[in-house]
Design an enzyme around this catalytic site. Structure first.
Site: not given
Length: 348
Positions: A39, A41, A124
């Site tokens: 998507g 990254q 993340h």
């Protein structure tokens, strides 16, 4: 690893000179890296790793737009493109790059393939930091690491193709093998980082959620909208209002800040502009400080994370998102922007 002084604060950083690509390739020569998700990254990181010579495969849900995009980017089904479960099974390093909501949904599939000695990689800190809310708790016998490029995957890829690097943070949450540091740095170099600076999963997600809602996206759109509306209410045309609000900043002034800092940008503007900016910037700081303090408190309390989980997990999430983006896109300011962009010399 070098120690650098940032305004009196010493931080650990790793540069490409210290840890060159050849060393990264040697470190990961026996590893299979599976990039799960294609998507935001996923494309940039996987393509950069592939072009840099790493053994990388992509795991994505079949019969999806992202699967089709991966095929269009040159990934071959059955060769280096697989469904998520098969990719996780083949991998020694799993780059978990689905959306935060997607990570929650797919976690049971990924977890069962986290056998001893593997590495679980994030870009993340959300899933790990808010594990009580996400349920993402890795087994104790795998490395858990993070490389977070400071920009979108699109920017990461574009800068890579230009021979540049996008700075990234790195973190180690769990070092089960004793090789977590080398693994994370090698991956950071492999995905195209300019330099890597040390953080923790918690600090990464707190700063990231604050930044996205603040100066990177939320605050800048709010400030743009406020200034544009004031100029329009006072008789300025859409073209003039947009140029003075957005175009001059993005096309002329931001490159000067990037090149040599805010004072350098000020020094290359008129004395009238300098004086006004110096007189007004602290007023804007003082006016927005309470908003940023409230924002950070909401992030630290987990409220922003919960809102994201609740909203992004809804079945009609993408439909609602597109409606909100359409509403922004169709405002006069961004309609004017579309015309201004067409008038740039490079588009004529």
């Amino acid at each position: 690893m070098a120690q650098m002084n940032f305004g009196g604060v010493v931080e650990n950083v790793v540069t490409r000179e210290e840890y060159p690509l050849a060393k990264a390739l040697e470190t990961l020569k026996d590893e299979t890296i599976a990039v799960i998700g294609y998507g935001v990254q996923g494309p940039g990181q996987s393509l950069n790793l592939r072009d840099n010579g790493f053994n990388v495969i992509v795991g994505q849900r079949k019969d999806s737009k992202s699967w089709d995009k991966a095929v269009a980017d040159g990934w071959m089904p059955g060769e280096n493109l697989f469904d998520i479960e098969e990719a996780c099974e083949k991998a020694t390093i799993i780059e978990y790059l689905l959306s935060d909501a997607g990570q929650i949904a797919v976690w049971p599939t990924v977890k069962k393939h986290l056998t001893p000695g593997k590495a679980l990689y994030f870009s993340h800190g959300f899933g790990i930091t808010y594990k009580e809310r996400t349920g993402i708790v890795p087994p104790a016998d795998v490395d858990v690491i993070l490389v977070a490029p400071k920009g979108s995957g699109t920017s990461l890829r574009r800068m890579f193709l230009q021979g540049r690097g996008l700075n990234s943070s790195y973190a180690i949450f769990q070092d089960a093998t004793g090789r977590a540091w080398d693994r994370v740095i090698a991956l950071g170099i492999g995905v195209g980082s300019g330099y890597l600076f040390e953080t923790t999963f918690k600090r990464e997600v707190y700063s990231d959620l604050t930044g996205e809602r603040g100066t990177l996206m939320g605050a800048i759109q709010g400030i743009f909208a406020a200034q544009y509306e004031v100029l329009r209410k006072n008789g300025h045309t859409p073209s003039e209002a947009f140029n003075e609000t957005v175009e001059e900043l993005s096309q002329s002034l931001m490159p000067l800040i990037s090149e040599n800092g805010m004072d350098w940008m000020y020094a290359n503007c008129s004395t009238t502009a300098q004086r006004g900016a110096l007189d007004w910037w602290k007023k804007f700081r003082d006016a927005t400080m309470p908003v940023f303090e409230d924002l950070y408190s909401e992030v630290a309390a987990g409220n922003e994370a919960q809102r994201s989980i609740d909203t992004n997990s809804q079945p009609d999430y993408r439909q609602k998102l597109e409606e909100e983006l359409r509403e922004m896109r169709e405002t006069e300011m961004w309609q004017a922007g579309a015309v201004v962009r067409k008038l740039r010399p490079e588009n004529n």
